[in-house]
Design an enzyme around this catalytic site. Structure first.
Site, PDB file in Angstrom:
ATOM      1  N   CYS A 218       0.809  -1.227   0.000  1.00 18.06           N
ATOM      2  CA  CYS A 218       0.000   0.000   0.000  1.00 18.06           C
ATOM      3  C   CYS A 218       0.838   1.271   0.000  1.00 18.06           C
ATOM      4  CB  CYS A 218      -0.934   0.001   1.211  1.00 18.06           C
ATOM      5  SG  CYS A 218      -2.105  -1.376   1.218  1.00 18.06           S
ATOM      6  N   CYS A 241      -4.027   4.812   8.807  1.00 18.31           N
ATOM      7  CA  CYS A 241      -4.250   3.376   8.970  1.00 18.31           C
ATOM      8  C   CYS A 241      -5.348   3.067   9.970  1.00 18.31           C
ATOM      9  CB  CYS A 241      -2.952   2.687   9.395  1.00 18.31           C
ATOM     10  SG  CYS A 241      -2.351   3.194  11.022  1.00 18.31           S
TER      11      CYS A 241
END
Length: 252
Positions: A218, A241
């Protein structure tokens, strides 16, 4: 005369309140970062404290500052199983270089991985769920033992961090921990100067165009002039996150 036996009660009140955060922000308004860190750590102002580190592009600066005061501070690292190999090597080298003696690697629950991410590809269709399993929950469990944490967030990194204060309340649960952002007012030039002045090693991916480094699936390189965090979860409506909430507002 009958004696009343005292009933044992657990104190379930939050450790800190927003009033405490406001007070600390005012107390250290205008204070140098190192002065603030020494007061918080050496004078035991906030109880048991740890730092959460990604060992990313700029992590060495905060870790260096903390190591000068207490190299035994707990350093919590989320070992997600998805990191770049360069990050793991950098973590080990930096810990040795700075003399940090209390690195704590946090791992996701194996049973949860087996039921919710057995093939390891959840990041590709549900990045929020992947972060929840591999980052948010392991950290939440570990933080139950601490009253406050340091973070490496800085205002210049993204618009969602631009107005954050030095001291805030961690709203991820009802524990009322303090979240402390010592470098929130440091700009990129000051970060670079600190690296150079103290000859701190850079993360090897920085020179390859990664100004912000997370898990390898990511994280992408960033074009010059773009938001430093533009390479995180590129193509998704996602900027954090889950450990930190996007758009967190100060209470000052």
């Amino acid at each position: 005369m009958n004696e009343l036996r005292a009933i044992d009660r657990l104190d379930t009140r939050p450790r800190f309140s927003e009033h405490d955060a406001i007070r600390l922000n005012r107390m250290f308004r205008g204070s140098d970062t190192q002065e603030m860190l020494r007061a918080v750590m050496a004078d035991d102002l906030v109880g048991d404290i740890a730092t959460v580190s990604s060992f990313g592009a700029e992590s060495a600066v905060l870790l260096h500052l903390l190591s000068q005061i207490d190299p035994g501070i707990p350093v919590l690292f989320l070992e997600t199983g998805k990191h770049f190999p360069e990050t793991l090597a950098y973590r080990d080298a930096l810990v040795e270089r700075l003399g940090l003696t209390n690195l704590i690697n946090l791992y996701p629950e194996l049973d949860e991985l087996g039921t919710k991410d057995a093939n390891g590809l959840r990041w590709s269709f549900d990045p929020d769920g992947c972060c929840e399993i591999r980052k948010v929950r392991p950290l939440a469990k570990a933080l139950l033992g601490y009253d406050a944490t340091f973070t490496g967030r800085k205002a210049f990194q993204s618009s969602t961090r631009a107005q954050l204060p030095r001291f805030e309340i961690d709203t991820s649960d009802v524990q009322g921990r303090l979240k402390i952002n010592p470098l929130i007012d440091w700009d990129a030039e000051r970060i670079t100067a600190w690296f150079e002045e103290h000859d701190l090693p850079r993360h090897p991916l920085v020179e390859r165009g990664y100004p912000s480094i997370g898990c390898s699936p990511c994280t992408r390189p960033v074009a010059e002039g773009d938001d430093p965090r533009a390479g995180r979860w590129a193509g998704w409506d996602k900027t954090e996150c889950g450990i930190h909430k996007p758009g967190e507002e100060p209470f000052l």
